[in-house]
Motif scaffolding. Structure first.
Motif, PDB file in Angstrom:
ATOM      1  N   PRO A   3       1.099  -1.287  -0.049  1.00 29.55           N
ATOM      2  CA  PRO A   3       0.140   0.050   0.043  1.00 29.55           C
ATOM      3  C   PRO A   3       0.790   1.395  -0.271  1.00 29.55           C
ATOM      4  N   LYS A   4       0.396   2.284  -0.585  1.00 23.87           N
ATOM      5  CA  LYS A   4       0.988   3.346  -0.722  1.00 23.87           C
ATOM      6  C   LYS A   4       0.218   4.774  -0.269  1.00 23.87           C
ATOM      7  N   THR A   5       0.975   5.396   0.507  1.00 26.51           N
ATOM      8  CA  THR A   5       0.122   6.687   1.101  1.00 26.51           C
ATOM      9  C   THR A   5      -0.049   7.696   0.088  1.00 26.51           C
ATOM     10  N   VAL A   6      -1.347   8.314  -0.126  1.00 23.03           N
ATOM     11  CA  VAL A   6      -1.737   9.142  -0.935  1.00 23.03           C
ATOM     12  C   VAL A   6      -1.826  10.487  -0.420  1.00 23.03           C
ATOM     13  N   ALA A   7      -2.312  10.404   0.783  1.00 28.29           N
ATOM     14  CA  ALA A   7      -2.510  11.651   1.553  1.00 28.29           C
ATOM     15  C   ALA A   7      -2.833  11.543   3.153  1.00 28.29           C
ATOM     16  N   GLN A   8      -2.346  12.456   3.908  1.00 28.73           N
ATOM     17  CA  GLN A   8      -2.722  12.380   5.362  1.00 28.73           C
ATOM     18  C   GLN A   8      -2.885  13.813   5.892  1.00 28.73           C
ATOM     19  N   VAL A   9      -4.129  13.903   6.327  1.00 28.30           N
ATOM     20  CA  VAL A   9      -4.940  15.200   6.748  1.00 28.30           C
ATOM     21  C   VAL A   9      -4.747  15.381   8.106  1.00 28.30           C
ATOM     22  N   LEU A  10      -4.050  16.369   8.417  1.00 25.19           N
ATOM     23  CA  LEU A  10      -3.983  16.607  10.252  1.00 25.19           C
ATOM     24  C   LEU A  10      -5.265  17.335  10.661  1.00 25.19           C
ATOM     25  N   VAL A  52     -14.363   7.495  10.375  1.00 23.39           N
ATOM     26  CA  VAL A  52     -14.448   7.761   8.826  1.00 23.39           C
ATOM     27  C   VAL A  52     -15.484   6.959   8.104  1.00 23.39           C
ATOM     28  N   SER A  53     -16.254   7.691   6.964  1.00 26.17           N
ATOM     29  CA  SER A  53     -17.118   7.177   6.080  1.00 26.17           C
ATOM     30  C   SER A  53     -16.895   7.878   4.710  1.00 26.17           C
ATOM     31  N   VAL A  54     -17.257   7.271   3.674  1.00 27.43           N
ATOM     32  CA  VAL A  54     -17.166   7.808   2.429  1.00 27.43           C
ATOM     33  C   VAL A  54     -18.233   7.628   1.521  1.00 27.43           C
ATOM     34  N   SER A  55     -19.033   8.637   0.719  1.00 30.83           N
ATOM     35  CA  SER A  55     -19.981   8.396  -0.227  1.00 30.83           C
ATOM     36  C   SER A  55     -19.664   9.411  -1.407  1.00 30.83           C
ATOM     37  N   GLY A  56     -19.412   8.772  -2.706  1.00 32.41           N
ATOM     38  CA  GLY A  56     -19.001   9.622  -3.876  1.00 32.41           C
ATOM     39  C   GLY A  56     -17.642  10.494  -3.450  1.00 32.41           C
ATOM     40  N   ASP A  57     -17.987  11.566  -3.690  1.00 29.15           N
ATOM     41  CA  ASP A  57     -16.977  12.596  -3.529  1.00 29.15           C
ATOM     42  C   ASP A  57     -16.822  13.199  -1.973  1.00 29.15           C
ATOM     43  N   LEU A  58     -17.735  12.563  -1.003  1.00 26.07           N
ATOM     44  CA  LEU A  58     -17.660  13.260   0.369  1.00 26.07           C
ATOM     45  C   LEU A  58     -17.016  12.146   1.336  1.00 26.07           C
ATOM     46  N   PHE A  74     -15.452  16.376   4.181  1.00 20.91           N
ATOM     47  CA  PHE A  74     -14.420  16.922   2.930  1.00 20.91           C
ATOM     48  C   PHE A  74     -14.857  16.429   1.742  1.00 20.91           C
ATOM     49  N   ASP A  75     -14.215  16.969   0.881  1.00 20.82           N
ATOM     50  CA  ASP A  75     -14.469  16.680  -0.518  1.00 20.82           C
ATOM     51  C   ASP A  75     -12.954  15.890  -0.779  1.00 20.82           C
ATOM     52  N   ILE A  76     -13.441  14.633  -1.410  1.00 25.98           N
ATOM     53  CA  ILE A  76     -12.064  13.871  -1.720  1.00 25.98           C
ATOM     54  C   ILE A  76     -12.164  13.516  -3.172  1.00 25.98           C
ATOM     55  N   SER A  77     -12.782  14.415  -4.021  1.00 23.84           N
ATOM     56  CA  SER A  77     -12.733  14.141  -5.509  1.00 23.84           C
ATOM     57  C   SER A  77     -11.221  14.024  -5.922  1.00 23.84           C
ATOM     58  N   ASP A  78     -10.421  14.734  -5.216  1.00 21.21           N
ATOM     59  CA  ASP A  78      -8.992  14.485  -5.632  1.00 21.21           C
ATOM     60  C   ASP A  78      -8.384  14.113  -4.276  1.00 21.21           C
ATOM     61  N   LYS A  79      -8.151  12.837  -4.291  1.00 19.78           N
ATOM     62  CA  LYS A  79      -7.811  12.086  -2.941  1.00 19.78           C
ATOM     63  C   LYS A  79      -6.345  12.509  -2.704  1.00 19.78           C
ATOM     64  N   ARG A  80      -5.428  13.199  -3.514  1.00 14.62           N
ATOM     65  CA  ARG A  80      -4.310  13.622  -3.134  1.00 14.62           C
ATOM     66  C   ARG A  80      -4.562  14.965  -2.115  1.00 14.62           C
ATOM     67  N   PRO A 140      -7.688  16.377  -0.269  1.00 14.97           N
ATOM     68  CA  PRO A 140      -8.975  16.574   0.421  1.00 14.97           C
ATOM     69  C   PRO A 140      -8.839  17.766   0.789  1.00 14.97           C
ATOM     70  N   ARG A 141     -10.344  18.190   0.701  1.00 13.98           N
ATOM     71  CA  ARG A 141     -10.699  19.691   0.979  1.00 13.98           C
ATOM     72  C   ARG A 141     -11.882  19.795   1.891  1.00 13.98           C
ATOM     73  N   TYR A 142     -11.672  20.590   3.082  1.00 15.39           N
ATOM     74  CA  TYR A 142     -12.718  20.577   4.265  1.00 15.39           C
ATOM     75  C   TYR A 142     -13.590  21.535   3.755  1.00 15.39           C
ATOM     76  N   VAL A 143     -14.979  20.933   3.594  1.00 15.89           N
ATOM     77  CA  VAL A 143     -16.052  21.839   3.390  1.00 15.89           C
ATOM     78  C   VAL A 143     -17.261  22.058   4.071  1.00 15.89           C
ATOM     79  N   ALA A 144     -17.216  21.351   5.338  1.00 17.47           N
ATOM     80  CA  ALA A 144     -18.449  21.603   5.981  1.00 17.47           C
ATOM     81  C   ALA A 144     -18.246  21.057   7.387  1.00 17.47           C
ATOM     82  N   ALA A 145     -18.846  21.724   8.240  1.00 12.13           N
ATOM     83  CA  ALA A 145     -18.976  21.467   9.764  1.00 12.13           C
ATOM     84  C   ALA A 145     -20.250  21.311  10.393  1.00 12.13           C
ATOM     85  N   VAL A 146     -20.611  20.387  11.126  1.00  9.79           N
ATOM     86  CA  VAL A 146     -22.237  20.255  11.596  1.00  9.79           C
ATOM     87  C   VAL A 146     -21.950  19.952  13.198  1.00  9.79           C
ATOM     88  N   GLU A 147     -22.159  20.878  14.080  1.00  7.66           N
ATOM     89  CA  GLU A 147     -22.240  20.693  15.435  1.00  7.66           C
ATOM     90  C   GLU A 147     -23.292  19.872  15.747  1.00  7.66           C
TER      91      GLU A 147
END
Length: 500
Positions: free
Chosen positions: A122-129, A137-143, A176-182, A184-191
């Motif tokens: 396995p190769k590391t693609v991204a690490q998000v602090l 974590v869960s994923v669905s489509g680009d999210l 997060f938007d993970i359409s670009d796996k390398r 990831p872009r933080y797009v929303a937060a819900v308390e």
């Protein structure tokens, strides 16, 4: 090294002196790790065990009863293909999700994306602090969805810890938007009330519904006060995730008192967790069905209307279950496996003192039809290898292995390792393969081991709390047909219809 499963020796006596020393008894009545809205972002502090327990662990290693410290052992039908150690995220490794050729691994400090197109490397693609336990974590489509269950100064990925007693503190769901796996872009937060210990996706065409499980309210917490007897439901528009919002808080345990109508726990039911919410929910979208593991209760409910789930049946086990932790349906949806996280995770419960029925899986048949369906208990399953009293071990996260005509599951047991077992006969479950490491320590009870172990497209992937990301391959006639089942996406808490 291969150590074949010798049940006669591994069941001999490990842990027989633990209760006499007082350590295990104290752990079993303590609140589960991470049960409060501010569990912090560090693992439990190691605890020294008694001199007799230390000596027993050393004797067991010398005699070959258990593997040596950090030594890998496994059954003959398991192959260890790879281990990828932690890198820039030093925190506790947690849950896993999969999409295409990628595996996403949660960590208390953020998440890591692996390219698993070659499972042997396995190769590391991204690490998000992005700190904030548990970071399931869960994923669905680009999210990508990330749970935060520790009070933070704000919703950003640069936040710091802050007491839950402060009104300005934040915890809940991040998107997060993970359409670009390398990248990831933080797009929303819900308390959400009491944060998000875990979450479960109910994906639809235009929206993704998120069931948020959280628990342990307190009158001292402005955003997490009792009664807290339900789940938060978030609606996330796929085309506008920044508009994600809570759309409801369905009450699953209605009751008259200030704490709702769930299991009262002790002293009414000694040793049982009081129900103040759910720990984990698994949905089976193809059947509009869900199972909830809710501290002192197990529930079966309909998600035909995802914003208004309806409870069908509810069960308790006030003899052997302490903390209902997670749930797994079989493929036919006529069984549910519930796990009991006795001691909350940091305790040593895979020993003679605890026995085979506590800290185990409970297998329930689903009988009847429609709203008349009932959960009927059949048996318990626990790994047949005793662990040392310095090894935290209890039933934890696992998934089905998709084989028609059989009910097979792979499951994490913390330092008990990874177990593959069969429950086709609900009353006679049995282990068919295993992988584990020897104790991390022989003088202290240290938190580690496999947090999640899941089967995905021909391989078993395990997120090991301290050692990193493991890849296993099972070669067994009973599991071999699963190699032909390939998924485009897998969130274990949103169970697919493998053969639909």
């Amino acid at each position: 090294m291969i150590l074949l499963n010798d049940r006669r020796t591994r069941r001999r006596r490990l842990g027989a002196c633990a209760i006499a020393g007082g350590l295990l008894a104290a752990l079993l009545v303590a609140a589960p790790a991470g049960a409060t809205p501010d569990p912090g972002d560090v693992p439990p502090t190691p605890k020294e065990v008694s001199k007799s327990a230390q000596a027993e662990a050393r004797e067991a290693i010398e005699s070959g009863e258990i593997p040596g410290q950090d030594v890998i052992v496994h059954s003959a039908n398991i192959e260890h293909l790879a281990n990828i150690p932690k890198d820039v995220l030093p925190g506790t490794n947690t849950d896993l999700a999969f999409q295409g050729r990628y595996a996403i691994a949660g960590n208390y400090d953020g998440f890591r994306i692996f390219d698993i197109s070659n499972p042997k490397s396995p190769k590391t693609v991204a690490q998000v602090l992005c700190p904030g336990s548990q970071n399931d974590v869960s994923v669905s489509g680009d999210l990508l969805f990330l749970s935060t269950d520790s009070s933070r100064s704000d919703s950003s990925c640069s936040s710091t810890t802050q007491p839950a007693t402060e009104k300005s503190s934040w915890e809940g769901m991040k998107v997060f938007d993970i359409s670009d796996k390398r990248n990831p872009r933080y797009v929303a937060a819900v308390e959400t009330a009491c944060g998000s210990h875990t979450h479960t996706l109910v994906p639809q065409r235009r929206n993704v519904y998120v069931y948020v499980s959280s628990y342990s309210p307190s009158a001292a917490y402005p955003d997490c006060r009792p009664p807290h007897d339900g789940i938060s439901v978030i609606k996330v528009p796929r085309n506008a995730p920044e508009k994600a919002a809570v759309v409801g808080f369905p009450v699953l345990f209605p009751g008259e008192g200030p704490d709702g109508g769930g299991n009262p726990g002790g002293p009414t039911n000694p040793g049982v967790s009081k129900t103040t919410g759910c720990h984990d929910i698994t949905v089976l979208p193809s059947k509009d069905l869900a199972a909830g593991a809710c501290m002192g209760d197990g529930i079966l409910f309909s998600v035909e209307d995802p914003e208004h789930p309806k409870v069908i049946d509810r069960v308790q086990d006030n003899v052997n279950f302490s903390f209902w932790h997670s749930a797994t349906f079989n493929q036919k949806a006529n069984k549910v496996v519930f796990t009991d996280e006795l001691g909350g995770g940091p305790a040593a419960t895979c020993n003679a003192a605890t026995g085979p029925n506590r800290g185990a899986d409970g297998i329930y048949d689903i009988v009847g039809k429609g709203d008349e369906r009932k959960l009927v208990f059949r048996s318990y399953f626990k790994i047949p290898r005793h662990q040392a009293d310095t090894e935290n071990c209890v039933a934890h996260n696992g998934s089905l292995i998709p084989v028609k005509g059989r009910d097979l599951m792979v499951q994490a047991w913390y330092q008990g390792g990874v177990s593959v077992w069969e429950f086709t006969d609900s009353s006679k479950p049995r282990e068919i393969a295993y992988f584990e490491r020897g104790p991390m320590s022989t003088d202290r009870l240290t938190f580690g081991g496999s947090w999640s172990a899941y089967y995905y497209n021909g391989y078993i992937y395990s997120n090991e709390i301290t050692k990193g990301f493991d890849v296993l391959k099972i070669k067994d006639r009973r599991t071999d047909p699963a190699r032909w089942v390939h998924l485009r996406e897998l969130n274990v808490q949103t169970q697919p219809d493998y053969f639909g």
